[in-house]
Design a protein around this motif. Structure first.
Motif, short mmCIF file in Angstrom:
data_model
loop_
_atom_site.label_atom_id
_atom_site.label_comp_id
_atom_site.label_asym_id
_atom_site.label_seq_id
_atom_site.Cartn_x
_atom_site.Cartn_y
_atom_site.Cartn_z
N TYR A 153 0.85 -1.19 0.00
CA TYR A 153 0.00 0.00 0.00
C TYR A 153 0.88 1.24 0.00
O TYR A 153 1.51 1.59 1.01
CB TYR A 153 -0.94 -0.02 1.20
CG TYR A 153 -1.86 -1.21 1.18
CD1 TYR A 153 -3.07 -1.16 0.49
CD2 TYR A 153 -1.52 -2.40 1.80
CE1 TYR A 153 -3.92 -2.26 0.43
CE2 TYR A 153 -2.35 -3.51 1.75
CZ TYR A 153 -3.55 -3.43 1.07
OH TYR A 153 -4.38 -4.52 1.01
N CYS A 154 0.97 1.86 -1.13
CA CYS A 154 1.77 3.08 -1.28
C CYS A 154 1.32 3.81 -2.54
O CYS A 154 0.59 3.24 -3.37
CB CYS A 154 3.27 2.76 -1.33
SG CYS A 154 3.78 1.75 -2.74
N PHE A 155 1.73 5.04 -2.69
CA PHE A 155 1.41 5.85 -3.86
C PHE A 155 -0.10 5.85 -4.14
O PHE A 155 -0.54 5.70 -5.28
CB PHE A 155 2.21 5.38 -5.08
CG PHE A 155 3.63 5.88 -5.06
CD1 PHE A 155 4.00 6.99 -5.80
CD2 PHE A 155 4.58 5.27 -4.25
CE1 PHE A 155 5.29 7.46 -5.76
CE2 PHE A 155 5.88 5.74 -4.20
CZ PHE A 155 6.24 6.85 -4.96
N GLY A 156 -0.86 5.99 -3.07
CA GLY A 156 -2.29 6.16 -3.19
C GLY A 156 -3.07 4.97 -3.64
O GLY A 156 -4.22 5.10 -4.09
N GLY A 157 -2.50 3.77 -3.55
CA GLY A 157 -3.23 2.60 -3.98
C GLY A 157 -2.57 1.31 -3.55
O GLY A 157 -1.61 1.30 -2.77
N CYS A 195 11.71 -1.59 -1.25
CA CYS A 195 11.90 -1.55 0.20
C CYS A 195 10.76 -2.24 0.94
O CYS A 195 10.99 -3.02 1.88
CB CYS A 195 12.04 -0.11 0.68
SG CYS A 195 13.54 0.71 0.07
N HIS A 196 9.52 -1.97 0.54
CA HIS A 196 8.38 -2.64 1.17
C HIS A 196 8.46 -4.15 0.96
O HIS A 196 8.22 -4.93 1.89
CB HIS A 196 7.07 -2.09 0.61
CG HIS A 196 6.65 -0.79 1.19
ND1 HIS A 196 5.85 -0.69 2.29
CD2 HIS A 196 6.91 0.50 0.81
CE1 HIS A 196 5.62 0.58 2.59
NE2 HIS A 196 6.26 1.33 1.69
N ASN A 245 3.20 9.39 -0.47
CA ASN A 245 3.22 8.22 -1.35
C ASN A 245 4.04 7.06 -0.80
O ASN A 245 3.99 5.95 -1.35
CB ASN A 245 3.79 8.60 -2.72
CG ASN A 245 2.93 9.62 -3.44
OD1 ASN A 245 1.71 9.63 -3.28
ND2 ASN A 245 3.56 10.46 -4.23
N LEU A 246 4.82 7.29 0.25
CA LEU A 246 5.83 6.32 0.67
C LEU A 246 5.28 5.22 1.57
O LEU A 246 6.01 4.28 1.91
CB LEU A 246 6.98 7.04 1.38
CG LEU A 246 7.68 8.13 0.56
CD1 LEU A 246 8.78 8.79 1.36
CD2 LEU A 246 8.23 7.56 -0.75
N GLY A 247 4.03 5.33 1.99
CA GLY A 247 3.46 4.30 2.85
C GLY A 247 3.93 4.38 4.28
O GLY A 247 3.99 3.35 4.98
N LEU A 248 4.29 5.58 4.75
CA LEU A 248 4.77 5.78 6.12
C LEU A 248 3.72 6.53 6.93
O LEU A 248 2.95 7.33 6.39
CB LEU A 248 6.07 6.59 6.11
CG LEU A 248 7.27 5.96 5.41
CD1 LEU A 248 8.41 6.98 5.33
CD2 LEU A 248 7.74 4.72 6.14
N PRO A 249 3.67 6.32 8.26
CA PRO A 249 2.78 7.11 9.10
C PRO A 249 3.12 8.59 8.98
O PRO A 249 4.30 8.97 8.87
CB PRO A 249 3.06 6.58 10.51
CG PRO A 249 3.64 5.22 10.31
CD PRO A 249 4.40 5.29 9.02
#
Length: 655
Positions: A211-215, A264-265, A336-340
Motif C-alpha cells: 500500500y503506497c502511492f495512493g493505492g 523496500c516494502h 506516497n511512501l506508505g509511512l505514518p
C-alpha cells in the motif's frame, strides 16, 4: 616425566572416595574426554606417565560414598603395593578439606609423587606441545546470522558500478563463512541479451499487496539459489523497460522513487513470507541496506513494524557507497511512501536559500538517505577514509552534521575484489598469464594491447591507462587539461569509458591529434578493461572523491602501478611509494598526490615514469608488492562480521 596441561580446576562439594581399583589413564583423545578436559580444568598442570598395565580396560573403577580420612590412608597403602605391579601406571586421587569434603581431583604417578604447577609459572616444552595438541581439538565456533541484503543492483544480474560488485560478491563470501544470506533486488527486464542472467530465477508463486502511492500495488517474487545465497527478485511491471536500473539515454527515470519504494516494502516482507529452503528467515535478521534505493527499509522497520511487535529483534545496517545520491524528491511525495504521517520529520529536508529554484520556493523536500541515516542501527561506508570525509563540509553533501552526530556507530570497511575473476595467472580475457613469481607475461600483455589498439609496439615505452566514467567526479577535466603537456613526454596513453558527451568528443579528437600516443575507447567493454589493466604499466585515477574505488585494486592485482588522488578509498588502499624505506629497497604500492591540481597530478606521473625508466628493480618491487596485497572479500567479510555483532547487541532504533 612429562607434563600435561589441563584446563581448569574441578571444584566440587561431594562426599566420595576413589575405589582402590583405579585403571590406567588413557589419552583424552582416545577416551573422548578432550572436550571435558578443556571445559573443566584450566589452571593446573599435572604429571602424566603411560601405564604398562591397563587394569580394567582403561575405565574408572567407580566411586564409593561415605569416605573418611582413615579409608584414604588404607587406600594409599594399597596403592603403594599396586604401584609395584603397575610401574608406569597413572592413578586418580582426590584433595579434601579438613571436614573431609572433596574439593578437587588429581592424577598420581607410580612413585606416589605428584606435582601441581601454577599456571602462571614456566612450563616445559612438552607441556606447550600437549597444550597445542589439545587446542587443535577445540571446535571452531562462530556466531552466524540471517542476513538480508537490499540493493538496486547485484552482479551478475545487474550492474552499473561498484554497488553491483559489492552486492554480488560480499553475500557469497558471508554465506561461505556460515551465515544464511538473502539478496533482494528488482527483477529488471530490459529486452536485451542481459535478461538471460535471470533465466535461472523461478517464480515462487507468492504475491503480496503493498500500500503506497495512493493505492494497492501487487508484486511477485522470483528466486534462485547459487553460491550459497538466496537471490530474491521483486517483480513488477515498472522494472521491465530498456535502459539500466536507473535510467536510459534520455536521463533518469521519473518514477524511480516509486520503483525503489516498492523494493523496500517487498524486502521487509520477504523474510516473513518466503519459505526459502523450507523455512522463512523470520523476524530476527540483519538488514544490510545499500544507498538511498534501499533507504526506506530502516524507516519502515522503525515506523511500520516495531511499534506492533514485529522485527523487534531485527537490526538494520546502512551501507553508503556514494553519498552524493540521496533520493531527494518534493515534500509532497512523502504521502506516497506508505509511512505514518508523524514520521515526516525523519525524512524532512530543506534546501538552503541559494539552492532554491525561485523566490517562492520554500526548499522543502524529502530525503530518503537522510531518513536511513537517522533510523539505521549502524552505518558503514566502503572505506575508512570515506567514513571520515562524509563528516566534513566538503564531503558530506549537506548531511555532514547528521553523520557527525552518529559517528559512534559509523565504520569504514574497504571493498575487496573477486580474485577468481581478476587473476592474472588464469584470466581467460588476457592473452598471456603471469604471477608475482614470474612477471614475464606482463610485457607480452603490453605488446599485445599495443598491437590490438594500433599503437606502435614499444615495450620500453611507459604505457598509462584510465578506466572509468567520463564525468567531473573522476577528474576527467584535469586529464583533458594535462594531456598536451603529458604528450610532450615519450609515453603512450589509453582511455576507456563513457559519460559526458563533451569528454567523449574530446577523446575522439585527442586520438586524431596524438595518433601514435593516444587511444580513446568510447563505451565500456569488459574484455578490453581486463586487457588494459594487464597491459598498462601505470593506472591513473585523479578522482575528486572516491568512496572506495575498485580499478586501483584490480591494477595492483595485475602488477599495474596506480597513481591516484589521495582521497577516500584511494588513500586507504594505495600505499605511497617511499624509495628510502626498507634499507633502500623501498616500500609502497604506487603514488598518491594531494591537493587535486593538474600540476600535482603531472608531478606524480613524471615520478612514476622516471622510476619505470631508470630504476627497473625498484619498479619490480612496486609491482610485486601490489600483487601480494590482501585484496580479498574474505578480509572485508571478517570486518563486516564485527559490525554485524555490534548491531545485534545494540538496542533497536525506537522513536
Amino acid at each position: 616425566m612429562e607434563s600435561l596441561t589441563l584446563s581448569r580446576v574441578l571444584s566440587c562439594k561431594i562426599s566420595t572416595n576413589i575405589s582402590r581399583k583405579v585403571c590406567s589413564f588413557m589419552p583424552s583423545k582416545q577416551l573422548g574426554f578432550g572436550h571435558f578436559l578443556r571445559r573443566s580444568f584450566k589452571n593446573v598442570k599435572l604429571t602424566v606417565v603411560r601405564s604398562e598395565e591397563s587394569g580394567n580396560g582403561g575405565g574408572f573403577g567407580g566411586l564409593a560414598d561415605g569416605s573418611s580420612s582413615n579409608a584414604v590412608e588404607e587406600e594409599e597403602e594399597e596403592e603403594k603395593k599396586e604401584d609395584e605391579r603397575e610401574k608406569r601406571g597413572l592413578m586418580l586421587g582426590i584433595d579434601r578439606e579438613d571436614s573431609g569434603s572433596v574439593i578437587g581431583l588429581h592424577l598420581i604417578p607410580p612413585s606416589g609423587d605428584y606435582e601441581v604447577i601454577d599456571s602462571h609459572e614456566c612450563v616445559t616444552t612438552d607441556t606447550k606441545e600437549k597444550d597445542e595438541e589439545i587446542e587443535e581439538e577445540k571446535p571452531q565456533t562462530r556466531i552466524t546470522y540471517d542476513i538480508v541484503f537490499v540493493t538496486a543492483e547485484a552482479a551478475p544480474y545487474s550492474k552499473t558500478g561498484g554497488l553491483g560488485d559489492v552486492c554480488g560478491s560480499l553475500p557469497i563470501t558471508l554465506a561461505g563463512r556460515g551465515h544464511r544470506v538473502m539478496v533482494v533486488s528488482p527483477r529488471y527486464l530490459h529486452g536485451n541479451p542481459a535478461d538471460k542472467n535471470l533465466a535461472g530465477a523461478l517464480d515462487m508463486d507468492q504475491r503480496i499487496k503493498i500500500y503506497c502511492f495512493g493505492g494497492e500495488q501487487e508484486v511477485a517474487f522470483f528466486h534462485e539459489y547459487w553460491g550459497g545465497v538466496d537471490w530474491v527478485f521483486v517483480d513488477h511491471p515498472s522494472y521491465h523497460r530498456p535502459g539500466n536500473p536507473y535510467g536510459d539515454c534520455h536521463g533518469a527515470f521519473g518514477d524511480n522513487q516509486f520503483r525503489f519504494t516498492l523494493l523496500c516494502h517487498a524486502a521487509c516482507e520477504a523474510p516473513l513470507v518466503l519459505p526459502l529452503g523450507g523455512y522463512t528467515y523470520g523476524e530476527k535478521c540483519l538488514f544490510l541496506v545499500n544507498d538511498w534505493h534501499a533507504g526506506l527499509v530502516p524507516v519502515l522497520l522503525a515506523s511500520k513494524y516495531r511499534p506492533f511487535g514485529v522485527y523487534k529483534d531485527a537490526r538494520s545496517i546502512l551501507l553508503i557507497h556514494n553519498l552524493a545520491h540521496q533520493g531527494v524528491e518534493p515534500a509532497a511525495t512523502f504521502k506516497n511512501l506508505g509511512l505514518p504521517s508523524e514520521w515526516y520529520g525523519a525524512l524532512e529536508w530543506v534546501f538552503p536559500t541559494w539552492a532554491r529554484t525561485h523566490a517562492l520556493d520554500t526548499g522543502e523536500a524529502v530525503n530518503i538517505l537522510k531518513g536511513a541515516i537517522v533510523t539505521a542501527d549502524r552505518i558503514v561506508t566502503v572505506s575508512k577514509g570515506y567514513a571520515w570525509e562524509i563528516t566534513t563540509v566538503e564531503g558530506g553533501y549537506g548531511l555532514h552534521e547528521l553523520l557527525s552526530s552518529r559517528r559512534s556507530v559509523l565504520n569504514g570497511i574497504a571493498n575487496g575484489i573477486d580474485i577468481t575473476e581478476w587473476d592474472p595467472s588464469s584470466d581467460e580475457l588476457i592473452g598471456f598469464h603471469y604471477s608475482a613469481d614470474d612477471l614475464s607475461g606482463k610485457v607480452q600483455c603490453k605488446t599485445a594491447l599495443q598491437k590490438e589498439l594500433g599503437l606502435p609496439i614499444r615495450p620500453e615505452c611507459p604505457l598509462i591507462g584510465f578506466i572509468g566514467r567520463l564525468d567531473y567526479q573522476k577528474g576527467i577535466d584535469l586529464i583533458r587539461w594535462a594531456t598536451p603537456e603529458l604528450m610532450e613526454d615519450d609515453v603512450q596513453f589509453i582511455m576507456l569509458g563513457s559519460g559526458d558527451p563533451l569528454y567523449e568528443d574530446w577523446m575522439r579528437a585527442a586520438e586524431t591529434t596524438y595518433r601514435d600516443k593516444f587511444r580513446g575507447w568510447v563505451g565500456f567493454n569488459i574484455p578490453i578493461s581486463h586487457r588494459i589493466t594487464a597491459g598498462c604499466d601505470i593506472l591513473l585515477m585523479p578522482s575528486r572523491f572516491e568512496p572506495c574505488g575498485l580499478n586501483q585494486l584490480y591494477a595492483m592485482r595485475y602488477a599495474t602501478v596506480p597513481v591516484v588522488h589521495a582521497t577516500g578509498g584511494l588513500r586507504d588502499t594505495v600505499e605511497n611509494f617511499n624509495p628510502y624505506a626498507g634499507g633502500g629497497n623501498g616500500e609502497g604500492t604506487g603514488w598518491t598526490f594531494s591537493p587535486l591540481t593538474k600540476e600535482n597530478m603531472l608531478e606524480a606521473l613524471r615520478m612514476a615514469i622516471l622510476t619505470y625508466r631508470e630504476h627497473k628493480s625498484t619498479w619490480e618491487g612496486l609491482m610485486r608488492r601490489g600483487m601480494q596485497r590482501d585484496l580479498t572479500w574474505e578480509s572485508a567479510a571478517v570486518q563486516y562480521e564485527q559490525v554485524l555483532e555490534w548491531a545485534s547487541i545494540d538496542p533497536p532504533y525506537i522513536m
